[in-house]
Design a protein around this motif. Structure first.
Motif, PDB file in Angstrom:
ATOM      1  N   GLN A 141       1.616 -14.525  48.927  1.00 29.30           N
ATOM      2  CA  GLN A 141       0.528 -14.283  48.004  1.00 29.30           C
ATOM      3  C   GLN A 141       1.080 -13.798  46.673  1.00 29.30           C
ATOM      4  O   GLN A 141       2.215 -13.386  46.590  1.00 29.30           O
ATOM      5  CB  GLN A 141      -0.475 -13.263  48.574  1.00 29.30           C
ATOM      6  N   VAL A 142       0.228 -13.843  45.660  1.00 37.50           N
ATOM      7  CA  VAL A 142       0.653 -13.432  44.327  1.00 37.50           C
ATOM      8  C   VAL A 142       0.784 -11.909  44.267  1.00 37.50           C
ATOM      9  O   VAL A 142      -0.086 -11.184  44.738  1.00 37.50           O
ATOM     10  CB  VAL A 142      -0.349 -13.908  43.264  1.00 37.50           C
ATOM     11  N   GLN A 143       1.892 -11.476  43.696  1.00 41.23           N
ATOM     12  CA  GLN A 143       2.100 -10.047  43.472  1.00 41.23           C
ATOM     13  C   GLN A 143       2.599  -9.822  42.060  1.00 41.23           C
ATOM     14  O   GLN A 143       3.523 -10.514  41.603  1.00 41.23           O
ATOM     15  CB  GLN A 143       3.105  -9.475  44.467  1.00 41.23           C
ATOM     16  N   LEU A 144       2.003  -8.856  41.389  1.00 42.12           N
ATOM     17  CA  LEU A 144       2.474  -8.388  40.094  1.00 42.12           C
ATOM     18  C   LEU A 144       2.753  -6.901  40.246  1.00 42.12           C
ATOM     19  O   LEU A 144       1.849  -6.140  40.622  1.00 42.12           O
ATOM     20  CB  LEU A 144       1.422  -8.617  39.010  1.00 42.12           C
ATOM     21  N   VAL A 145       3.977  -6.500  39.976  1.00 44.43           N
ATOM     22  CA  VAL A 145       4.379  -5.112  40.192  1.00 44.43           C
ATOM     23  C   VAL A 145       4.913  -4.530  38.891  1.00 44.43           C
ATOM     24  O   VAL A 145       5.956  -4.976  38.387  1.00 44.43           O
ATOM     25  CB  VAL A 145       5.437  -5.012  41.296  1.00 44.43           C
ATOM     26  N   GLU A 146       4.209  -3.528  38.383  1.00 44.99           N
ATOM     27  CA  GLU A 146       4.618  -2.856  37.152  1.00 44.99           C
ATOM     28  C   GLU A 146       5.582  -1.713  37.469  1.00 44.99           C
ATOM     29  O   GLU A 146       5.517  -1.104  38.539  1.00 44.99           O
ATOM     30  CB  GLU A 146       3.412  -2.273  36.406  1.00 44.99           C
ATOM     31  N   SER A 147       6.442  -1.428  36.511  1.00 45.90           N
ATOM     32  CA  SER A 147       7.344  -0.288  36.610  1.00 45.90           C
ATOM     33  C   SER A 147       7.709   0.156  35.204  1.00 45.90           C
ATOM     34  O   SER A 147       7.462  -0.558  34.232  1.00 45.90           O
ATOM     35  CB  SER A 147       8.599  -0.643  37.407  1.00 45.90           C
ATOM     36  N   GLY A 148       8.295   1.362  35.124  1.00 45.12           N
ATOM     37  CA  GLY A 148       8.783   1.843  33.838  1.00 45.12           C
ATOM     38  C   GLY A 148       7.923   2.891  33.169  1.00 45.12           C
ATOM     39  O   GLY A 148       8.282   3.405  32.108  1.00 45.12           O
ATOM     40  N   GLY A 149       6.782   3.205  33.763  1.00 47.14           N
ATOM     41  CA  GLY A 149       5.949   4.239  33.173  1.00 47.14           C
ATOM     42  C   GLY A 149       6.573   5.612  33.312  1.00 47.14           C
ATOM     43  O   GLY A 149       7.586   5.795  34.001  1.00 47.14           O
ATOM     44  N   GLY A 150       5.969   6.587  32.648  1.00 43.97           N
ATOM     45  CA  GLY A 150       6.482   7.940  32.722  1.00 43.97           C
ATOM     46  C   GLY A 150       5.879   8.836  31.681  1.00 43.97           C
ATOM     47  O   GLY A 150       4.889   8.478  31.034  1.00 43.97           O
ATOM     48  N   LEU A 151       6.492  10.000  31.509  1.00 44.37           N
ATOM     49  CA  LEU A 151       6.053  10.999  30.549  1.00 44.37           C
ATOM     50  C   LEU A 151       7.069  11.088  29.426  1.00 44.37           C
ATOM     51  O   LEU A 151       8.256  11.336  29.693  1.00 44.37           O
ATOM     52  CB  LEU A 151       5.900  12.355  31.240  1.00 44.37           C
ATOM     53  N   VAL A 152       6.613  10.877  28.201  1.00 41.26           N
ATOM     54  CA  VAL A 152       7.494  11.002  27.045  1.00 41.26           C
ATOM     55  C   VAL A 152       6.768  11.740  25.933  1.00 41.26           C
ATOM     56  O   VAL A 152       5.533  11.805  25.926  1.00 41.26           O
ATOM     57  CB  VAL A 152       7.985   9.638  26.520  1.00 41.26           C
ATOM     58  N   GLN A 153       7.536  12.277  24.997  1.00 39.59           N
ATOM     59  CA  GLN A 153       6.943  12.953  23.856  1.00 39.59           C
ATOM     60  C   GLN A 153       6.475  11.939  22.815  1.00 39.59           C
ATOM     61  O   GLN A 153       6.985  10.816  22.741  1.00 39.59           O
ATOM     62  CB  GLN A 153       7.957  13.896  23.226  1.00 39.59           C
ATOM     63  N   ALA A 154       5.524  12.357  22.021  1.00 42.49           N
ATOM     64  CA  ALA A 154       5.059  11.514  20.917  1.00 42.49           C
ATOM     65  C   ALA A 154       6.244  11.129  20.036  1.00 42.49           C
ATOM     66  O   ALA A 154       7.126  11.949  19.764  1.00 42.49           O
ATOM     67  CB  ALA A 154       4.010  12.255  20.101  1.00 42.49           C
ATOM     68  N   GLY A 155       6.237   9.872  19.626  1.00 38.65           N
ATOM     69  CA  GLY A 155       7.332   9.348  18.828  1.00 38.65           C
ATOM     70  C   GLY A 155       8.411   8.666  19.653  1.00 38.65           C
ATOM     71  O   GLY A 155       9.281   7.988  19.103  1.00 38.65           O
ATOM     72  N   GLY A 156       8.365   8.862  20.956  1.00 38.38           N
ATOM     73  CA  GLY A 156       9.360   8.287  21.841  1.00 38.38           C
ATOM     74  C   GLY A 156       9.058   6.841  22.212  1.00 38.38           C
ATOM     75  O   GLY A 156       8.125   6.225  21.690  1.00 38.38           O
ATOM     76  N   SER A 157       9.871   6.326  23.131  1.00 44.12           N
ATOM     77  CA  SER A 157       9.764   4.924  23.543  1.00 44.12           C
ATOM     78  C   SER A 157       9.772   4.799  25.062  1.00 44.12           C
ATOM     79  O   SER A 157      10.320   5.670  25.759  1.00 44.12           O
ATOM     80  CB  SER A 157      10.946   4.120  22.975  1.00 44.12           C
ATOM     81  N   LEU A 158       9.177   3.724  25.527  1.00 44.83           N
ATOM     82  CA  LEU A 158       9.221   3.348  26.936  1.00 44.83           C
ATOM     83  C   LEU A 158       9.255   1.830  27.019  1.00 44.83           C
ATOM     84  O   LEU A 158       8.738   1.149  26.127  1.00 44.83           O
ATOM     85  CB  LEU A 158       7.986   3.842  27.702  1.00 44.83           C
ATOM     86  N   ARG A 159       9.835   1.333  28.081  1.00 44.62           N
ATOM     87  CA  ARG A 159       9.816  -0.102  28.337  1.00 44.62           C
ATOM     88  C   ARG A 159       9.221  -0.350  29.710  1.00 44.62           C
ATOM     89  O   ARG A 159       9.772   0.091  30.718  1.00 44.62           O
ATOM     90  CB  ARG A 159      11.231  -0.686  28.291  1.00 44.62           C
ATOM     91  N   LEU A 160       8.103  -1.037  29.727  1.00 40.36           N
ATOM     92  CA  LEU A 160       7.455  -1.401  30.976  1.00 40.36           C
ATOM     93  C   LEU A 160       7.931  -2.784  31.424  1.00 40.36           C
ATOM     94  O   LEU A 160       8.209  -3.648  30.595  1.00 40.36           O
ATOM     95  CB  LEU A 160       5.946  -1.417  30.823  1.00 40.36           C
ATOM     96  N   SER A 161       7.978  -2.961  32.722  1.00 36.19           N
ATOM     97  CA  SER A 161       8.312  -4.256  33.305  1.00 36.19           C
ATOM     98  C   SER A 161       7.215  -4.681  34.267  1.00 36.19           C
ATOM     99  O   SER A 161       6.545  -3.840  34.868  1.00 36.19           O
ATOM    100  CB  SER A 161       9.639  -4.192  34.058  1.00 36.19           C
ATOM    101  N   CYS A 162       7.066  -5.971  34.420  1.00 34.39           N
ATOM    102  CA  CYS A 162       6.116  -6.530  35.381  1.00 34.39           C
ATOM    103  C   CYS A 162       6.828  -7.667  36.111  1.00 34.39           C
ATOM    104  O   CYS A 162       7.131  -8.701  35.513  1.00 34.39           O
ATOM    105  CB  CYS A 162       4.885  -7.058  34.667  1.00 34.39           C
ATOM    106  N   ALA A 163       7.112  -7.450  37.377  1.00 36.01           N
ATOM    107  CA  ALA A 163       7.787  -8.455  38.191  1.00 36.01           C
ATOM    108  C   ALA A 163       6.752  -9.274  38.936  1.00 36.01           C
ATOM    109  O   ALA A 163       5.899  -8.719  39.644  1.00 36.01           O
ATOM    110  CB  ALA A 163       8.742  -7.788  39.166  1.00 36.01           C
ATOM    111  N   ALA A 164       6.833 -10.590  38.799  1.00 35.47           N
ATOM    112  CA  ALA A 164       5.850 -11.484  39.403  1.00 35.47           C
ATOM    113  C   ALA A 164       6.466 -12.266  40.561  1.00 35.47           C
ATOM    114  O   ALA A 164       7.641 -12.650  40.512  1.00 35.47           O
ATOM    115  CB  ALA A 164       5.316 -12.459  38.362  1.00 35.47           C
ATOM    116  N   SER A 165       5.674 -12.481  41.592  1.00 31.12           N
ATOM    117  CA  SER A 165       6.094 -13.318  42.713  1.00 31.12           C
ATOM    118  C   SER A 165       4.875 -14.033  43.277  1.00 31.12           C
ATOM    119  O   SER A 165       3.734 -13.613  43.065  1.00 31.12           O
ATOM    120  CB  SER A 165       6.775 -12.480  43.794  1.00 31.12           C
TER     121      SER A 165
END
Length: 123
Positions: free
Chosen positions: A1-25
């Motif tokens: 079946q179709v799966q989309l799995v996100e990762s990379g979230g978290g807690l950061v201070q204003a002005g910072g950066s994050l990179r989210l990923s979404c793995a599909a199968s």
């Protein structure tokens, strides 16, 4: 079946950066436009960005334009969201979604959704 799995979230201070990923199968990734949406507490889920199946075209919400970059690696069946200059108002659960055909900012046009990843920006 179709799966989309996100990762990379978290807690950061204003002005910072994050990179989210979404793995599909479970789907032919190269035939799906992909998108990112987010939902803050007490608010409706809103469009963030979307990218064509080939990765050649993108569309952004005005609120993130110039700060966020959506991309995909079709060889890895993975989509990304690079988020820079983050603000407290970016705090939300971020969802990835996939749809056949053209890119579209409308939530109801997407066929598949991930479970979401929490992004929290402290001031």
């Amino acid at each position: 079946q179709v799966q989309l799995v996100e990762s990379g979230g978290g807690l950061v201070q204003a002005g910072g950066s994050l990179r989210l990923s979404c793995a599909a199968s479970g789907l032919t990734f190269t035939t799906y436009a992909m998108g990112w949406f987010r939902q803050a507490p007490g608010k409706e889920r809103e469009f963030v960005a979307t990218i064509t199946a080939s990765g050649g075209n993108t569309l952004y919400a005005d609120s993130v334009k110039g700060r966020f970059t959506i991309s995909r690696d079709n060889a890895k069946n993975t989509m990304y969201l690079q988020m820079n200059t983050l603000r407290p108002e970016d705090t939300a659960v971020y969802y990835c979604a996939g749809k056949r055909g053209a890119v579209n900012p409308l939530r109801r046009s997407y066929d598949y959704w991930g479970q979401g990843t929490q992004v929290t920006i402290s001031s």
